[in-house]
Write an enzyme that holds these catalytic residues in place. Sequence first.
Site, PDB file in Angstrom:
ATOM      1  N   TYR A 297      11.623   6.216  -0.768  1.00 58.23           N
ATOM      2  CA  TYR A 297      13.001   6.005  -1.197  1.00 58.23           C
ATOM      3  C   TYR A 297      13.713   5.079  -0.227  1.00 58.23           C
ATOM      4  O   TYR A 297      13.543   5.183   0.991  1.00 58.23           O
ATOM      5  CB  TYR A 297      13.747   7.343  -1.261  1.00 58.23           C
ATOM      6  CG  TYR A 297      15.231   7.188  -1.514  1.00 58.23           C
ATOM      7  CD1 TYR A 297      15.712   6.770  -2.752  1.00 58.23           C
ATOM      8  CD2 TYR A 297      16.163   7.444  -0.500  1.00 58.23           C
ATOM      9  CE1 TYR A 297      17.070   6.603  -2.972  1.00 58.23           C
ATOM     10  CE2 TYR A 297      17.522   7.286  -0.715  1.00 58.23           C
ATOM     11  CZ  TYR A 297      17.969   6.862  -1.953  1.00 58.23           C
ATOM     12  OH  TYR A 297      19.321   6.690  -2.174  1.00 58.23           O
ATOM     13  N   HIS A 298      14.523   4.173  -0.787  1.00 55.99           N
ATOM     14  CA  HIS A 298      15.429   3.343   0.007  1.00 55.99           C
ATOM     15  C   HIS A 298      16.845   3.550  -0.504  1.00 55.99           C
ATOM     16  O   HIS A 298      17.056   3.690  -1.714  1.00 55.99           O
ATOM     17  CB  HIS A 298      15.080   1.857  -0.123  1.00 55.99           C
ATOM     18  CG  HIS A 298      13.702   1.501   0.347  1.00 55.99           C
ATOM     19  ND1 HIS A 298      13.267   1.742   1.625  1.00 55.99           N
ATOM     20  CD2 HIS A 298      12.660   0.921  -0.298  1.00 55.99           C
ATOM     21  CE1 HIS A 298      12.009   1.323   1.750  1.00 55.99           C
ATOM     22  NE2 HIS A 298      11.619   0.825   0.598  1.00 55.99           N
TER      23      HIS A 298
ATOM     24  N   GLY B 120       0.827  -1.192   0.000  1.00 54.30           N
ATOM     25  CA  GLY B 120       0.000   0.000   0.000  1.00 54.30           C
ATOM     26  C   GLY B 120       0.863   1.244   0.000  1.00 54.30           C
ATOM     27  O   GLY B 120       2.092   1.192   0.096  1.00 54.30           O
ATOM     28  N   GLY B 121       0.218   2.397  -0.082  1.00 53.17           N
ATOM     29  CA  GLY B 121       0.927   3.657   0.022  1.00 53.17           C
ATOM     30  C   GLY B 121       1.432   4.197  -1.292  1.00 53.17           C
ATOM     31  O   GLY B 121       1.181   3.641  -2.366  1.00 53.17           O
TER      32      GLY B 121
ATOM     33  N   CYS C 140       5.924   9.449   0.570  1.00 52.60           N
ATOM     34  CA  CYS C 140       4.676   8.799   0.976  1.00 52.60           C
ATOM     35  C   CYS C 140       3.446   9.571   0.516  1.00 52.60           C
ATOM     36  O   CYS C 140       2.352   9.410   1.070  1.00 52.60           O
ATOM     37  CB  CYS C 140       4.644   8.575   2.484  1.00 52.60           C
ATOM     38  SG  CYS C 140       6.053   7.616   3.091  1.00 52.60           S
TER      39      CYS C 140
ATOM     40  N   VAL D  42       4.878   6.707  -3.042  1.00 60.25           N
ATOM     41  CA  VAL D  42       6.290   6.505  -3.373  1.00 60.25           C
ATOM     42  C   VAL D  42       7.173   6.794  -2.160  1.00 60.25           C
ATOM     43  O   VAL D  42       6.912   7.699  -1.375  1.00 60.25           O
ATOM     44  CB  VAL D  42       6.701   7.401  -4.574  1.00 60.25           C
ATOM     45  CG1 VAL D  42       6.589   8.883  -4.232  1.00 60.25           C
ATOM     46  CG2 VAL D  42       8.094   7.049  -5.072  1.00 60.25           C
TER      47      VAL D  42
END
Length: 224
Positions: free
Chosen positions: A74-75, A69-70, A170, A72
């Site tokens: 960043y990792h 869900g949710g 988010c 975009v």
Amino acid sequence: MELVVKQLGLVEYEPTWRAMQALTDARGADTPDELWLLEHPPVFTQGQAGKPEHVLQVTDIPIVPIDRGGQVTYHGPGQLVGYLMVDLSRRKLGVREFVRRIEQSLIDLLADLGITAYGKVDAPGVYVNTAGVEAKIASLGLRIRNGKSYHGLALNVAMDLTPFSYINPCGYAGLAVTQLKDLGVDSTPASLAPQLAAKINALLAQEGSASVADYALATKPATV
């Protein structure tokens, strides 16, 4: 019923995601729950309901559409990512309670580090307030399928935060993002991983009391 904890180091995003799916699809009634603690090379992930307008600038960082869900997020290296493969039905945990306990594990970890943090009902994740400015320090994003979870949480530890400026994190325009390094904590994802695992294990060990309404949500992505 402790989680099986695996520290995986720096691993590529897509193969890890596919491995989560495979474990969830293959698990049976007695399959142990698992927590994977890791870091990813730079990547943006876009949730199922993700709106393209939340990507403000296209760069050479890949954007991977995924099944949580949710919106975009960043990792990148220096961020502690925790993936939770948990049988919520077996633990009698509803989705909302599961999310609350994940958030609380992060809040408790930050408290041990001398940082006051909190969750928000209308914008899941974990936040801090410094000098009157609210900033997000950890995000959550889950998929619940047939009462079983995968995906999880991401805590900003000591990373390059610049890529967050290329998106509405988010889905929230103007959302400030921070990390432990900027709050005076000299740690690494690997050094914090055992502490976070202990917090999560302790909170998930508490008896759950899921409602019928909670289980009605258990086949849908959790938009967090």
